[in-house]
Enzyme design. Sequence first.
Site, PDB file in Angstrom:
ATOM      1  N   CYS A  58       0.799  -1.018  -0.027  1.00  6.91           N
ATOM      2  CA  CYS A  58      -0.028  -0.139  -0.007  1.00  6.91           C
ATOM      3  C   CYS A  58       0.956   1.407  -0.160  1.00  6.91           C
ATOM      4  O   CYS A  58       0.440   2.182  -0.563  1.00  6.91           O
ATOM      5  CB  CYS A  58      -0.910   0.139   1.204  1.00  6.91           C
ATOM      6  SG  CYS A  58      -2.050  -1.321   1.071  1.00  6.91           S
ATOM      7  N   ASP A  59       1.929   1.403   0.695  1.00  5.57           N
ATOM      8  CA  ASP A  59       2.995   2.135   0.628  1.00  5.57           C
ATOM      9  C   ASP A  59       3.611   2.722  -0.549  1.00  5.57           C
ATOM     10  O   ASP A  59       3.689   3.780  -1.226  1.00  5.57           O
ATOM     11  CB  ASP A  59       4.228   2.053   1.873  1.00  5.57           C
ATOM     12  CG  ASP A  59       5.173   3.049   1.921  1.00  5.57           C
ATOM     13  OD1 ASP A  59       5.166   3.700   2.938  1.00  5.57           O
ATOM     14  OD2 ASP A  59       5.810   2.974   1.082  1.00  5.57           O
TER      15      ASP A  59
END
EC number: 1.11.1.24
Length: 161
Positions: A58-59
């Site tokens: 997600c980062d």
Amino acid sequence: MTTFNGNTVTLAGKKLQVGDTAPDFSLTDTDLSKKTLADFAGQKKVISVVPSIDTGVCDAQTRRFNQELSDADNTVVITVSVDLPFAQARWCGAAGLNDAITLSDYYDYSFGKAYGLLINELHLLGRAVFVLDEDNKITYLEYLDEMTNHPNYDAALAAVK
């Protein structure tokens, strides 16, 4: 079949299709104000949906779309998760992406349901990417079958051009 870390999960709502008009939303910004599609009227939109901004994929997804499209004309990147707005703001500051738009669906999961992404078992959002034109028509989308996989960045970025 949709999986999260190899475990089968079910998604609430109906998946959207290319050509559909994107459903409107009311999501919470990091300052606790509400944002809707109308707040981004007249712009192309990349809606990058992630289960939690504090995880590795997600980062990476949030960084990649924001960095690659930072100079794109008339285009806004909107990252959506169910993380609390405070966590999203903290992440943006730590990542040096202070101009990134992160919106939260924590309040009632209405975005997740409308976009076919609410993971019933986890109360997280599934991973997906939507590209909308200036009139909110979906011109590209990707729903990932395995939530821990990366999206097809190149295809999504090409759809914006």
